[in-house]
Design an enzyme around this catalytic site. Sequence first.
Site, PDB file in Angstrom:
ATOM      1  N   GLU A 107       2.637 -15.509   3.045  1.00  0.00           N
ATOM      2  CA  GLU A 107       2.263 -14.025   2.131  1.00  0.00           C
ATOM      3  C   GLU A 107       3.329 -13.126   3.329  1.00  0.00           C
ATOM      4  O   GLU A 107       3.551 -13.320   4.354  1.00  0.00           O
ATOM      5  CB  GLU A 107       1.149 -13.474   2.546  1.00  0.00           C
ATOM      6  CG  GLU A 107       0.154 -13.948   1.470  1.00  0.00           C
ATOM      7  CD  GLU A 107      -1.374 -13.080   1.656  1.00  0.00           C
ATOM      8  OE1 GLU A 107      -1.512 -12.352   2.450  1.00  0.00           O
ATOM      9  OE2 GLU A 107      -2.196 -13.407   0.821  1.00  0.00           O
ATOM     10  N   ARG A 117     -21.371 -12.557   0.134  1.00  0.00           N
ATOM     11  CA  ARG A 117     -22.667 -12.052   0.874  1.00  0.00           C
ATOM     12  C   ARG A 117     -23.053 -10.786   0.706  1.00  0.00           C
ATOM     13  O   ARG A 117     -22.050  -9.931   0.536  1.00  0.00           O
ATOM     14  CB  ARG A 117     -22.660 -12.576   2.030  1.00  0.00           C
ATOM     15  CG  ARG A 117     -21.735 -11.988   3.012  1.00  0.00           C
ATOM     16  CD  ARG A 117     -21.284 -12.376   4.336  1.00  0.00           C
ATOM     17  NE  ARG A 117     -20.433 -11.524   5.098  1.00  0.00           N
ATOM     18  CZ  ARG A 117     -19.037 -11.528   5.127  1.00  0.00           C
ATOM     19  NH1 ARG A 117     -18.710 -12.775   4.810  1.00  0.00           N
ATOM     20  NH2 ARG A 117     -18.315 -10.941   5.852  1.00  0.00           N
ATOM     21  N   LYS A 150      -8.808 -19.976  -0.207  1.00  0.00           N
ATOM     22  CA  LYS A 150      -7.800 -18.669  -0.348  1.00  0.00           C
ATOM     23  C   LYS A 150      -6.703 -18.972  -1.323  1.00  0.00           C
ATOM     24  O   LYS A 150      -6.375 -17.989  -1.909  1.00  0.00           O
ATOM     25  CB  LYS A 150      -7.443 -18.208   0.907  1.00  0.00           C
ATOM     26  CG  LYS A 150      -8.583 -17.943   1.959  1.00  0.00           C
ATOM     27  CD  LYS A 150      -9.638 -16.996   1.459  1.00  0.00           C
ATOM     28  CE  LYS A 150     -10.815 -17.462   2.557  1.00  0.00           C
ATOM     29  NZ  LYS A 150     -11.970 -16.572   1.780  1.00  0.00           N
ATOM     30  N   HIS A 179     -10.623  -8.042  14.510  1.00  0.00           N
ATOM     31  CA  HIS A 179     -11.413  -8.463  13.355  1.00  0.00           C
ATOM     32  C   HIS A 179     -12.775  -8.010  13.358  1.00  0.00           C
ATOM     33  O   HIS A 179     -13.691  -8.769  12.491  1.00  0.00           O
ATOM     34  CB  HIS A 179     -11.012  -9.783  13.149  1.00  0.00           C
ATOM     35  CG  HIS A 179      -9.678 -10.232  13.033  1.00  0.00           C
ATOM     36  ND1 HIS A 179      -8.789  -9.629  11.948  1.00  0.00           N
ATOM     37  CD2 HIS A 179      -8.585 -10.840  13.767  1.00  0.00           C
ATOM     38  CE1 HIS A 179      -7.701 -10.078  11.920  1.00  0.00           C
ATOM     39  NE2 HIS A 179      -7.283 -10.702  13.113  1.00  0.00           N
TER      40      HIS A 179
END
Length: 516
Positions: free
Chosen positions: A199, A292, A116, A234
């Site tokens: 962040e 994907r 990331k 999630h």
Amino acid sequence: MFKKILVANRGEIALRIMRTAREMGIGTVAVYSTVDRNMLHVRYADEAYHIGEGPPLESYLNYHKILDVAKRAGADAVHPGYGFLSERTEFARACTDAGITFIGPSPESVTLLGDKVLARRTMMGASVPVVPGTEGRVEPDEAMRLAPGIGFPLMIKAAAGGGGKGIRLVRQESEIENAVRVASSEAQSAFGDGGVFLERYLSPVRHVEVQVLADQQGNAVALGERECSVQRRHQKLLEESPSPVITQSTREKMMAAAVAAAKASGYYNAGTVEFLYDPNVDEFFFLEVNTRLQVEHPVTEWLTGRDLVRDQIRIAAGEPLGFTQDDVVLRGHAIECRIAAEDPYNNYLPSLGRIAYVSEPSGPGVRVDSSIFSGVEIPYFYDPMLAKLICWAADRPSAIARMKRALHEYIILGVHTNIPFHLQLLDDPRFINGEVHTGFLDSEFKMDEPAAHDEYSQIALLAAAVLSHERRSRNGAQPAFIAGPGAKWREAGRDRLVGGRSSSSSQGSRWRRSID
Ligand code: MV4
């Protein structure tokens, strides 16, 4: 073009991929675990191979075994679907080394985007907006220095994380040093990489993602966005396109950013660029790229009129996209509800067991990507998603009305499902007004008490149970389909249809067979 594709997956997505392969005149190879021997993907394929026991590590994640099967069957390509091996670069590389095409992006871009921090840096270099935060990985002392400039609350994220894994919220300065230490050691044990970055925490935000397609010649297009803010812990439950809060001008900026993201990472095949969207200031920020085909791809297929699996296969075979951004026309509104075997009235507890009876919705504007049938056992080892119900209509209110109609048509007896959840959500004024954010389900939504009319399904369930018990006690406990690893399922299935053991050909006995 490929002659034979092995589908390294199970359930609805395996079937979905095989359907397109068949339309393209490509042969299909299924793999299956012992508990999946009667599943639809096994019956649909031209050939099916048993690869191991139920636990994923022994079957759908056992890539040596799957590759062996691909070679033995003479497959020239492998489609990984989603989950399982879809983002495992060792598998993609092993396929390539064996001369078998992996239908997906290059291992290099998967590795780049899987980190990331590298992904963030790549996006900054391509002028794709990222959440304000650190340039790179941070040590605890560096985090102390940089945190005040980012502001509180902030998030510590694992470089190797993603999809909700390896994130931690820090509310005040006094916690930061220790939190980075803990987050880093957790990341080390979870991912084998202790790298973390910071962040600014954005809240409330929406999750909006852009579908991209890119070929190996360097062409890339964006196929509109999907709004995915309706999620619990999630796990997405409902996705729709277009997002009810994105204006045409923001859409165009987001799609351009997604194309830039794909190009900057040397990406090809189908991919999804995830953004956080802050509706208060109409700004979006890059989050990550999913490398994907995603569960919710049918939403985009319906708005664009494209078959994303067909595009994936063509791209993997080296064909150019064959169309441009100007050819992408987004038409109408599509919604997908994920139908899962879980009890919304009991904390969404997974509901395992045998589906006594299924009747699926159809009619105008309705698509069902499902892998269930009357009599199927829901195995314990895998995701409890049973089916995806996708509805399209000219506008959002009509698509909502159509989805409600289709959900009411859906009959699944024998296990609990989240259909009552979807029906309540679609009636919720906050959903109807497009006001949901990523924290909505977890913190603001509560299931009502079961409605009185649910008594009818209780009665139907009891009736199914009585009939099933009656049949079992007469014939001994027999599954609807009798097949072991390597058994001839075709014969087993036909046996059931022509009656086989049945002693009577009356209407009554035909009914009993059809519900079992
Ligand atoms: C965030 C965020 C707020 N601010 N990052 C969670 C999953 C992972 N892909 C990123 N996630 C988030 N990152 C900042 N700087 C809120 C989330 C988030 C979230 C994002 C997408 C979809 C659902 C979510 C649910 C909770 C939190």
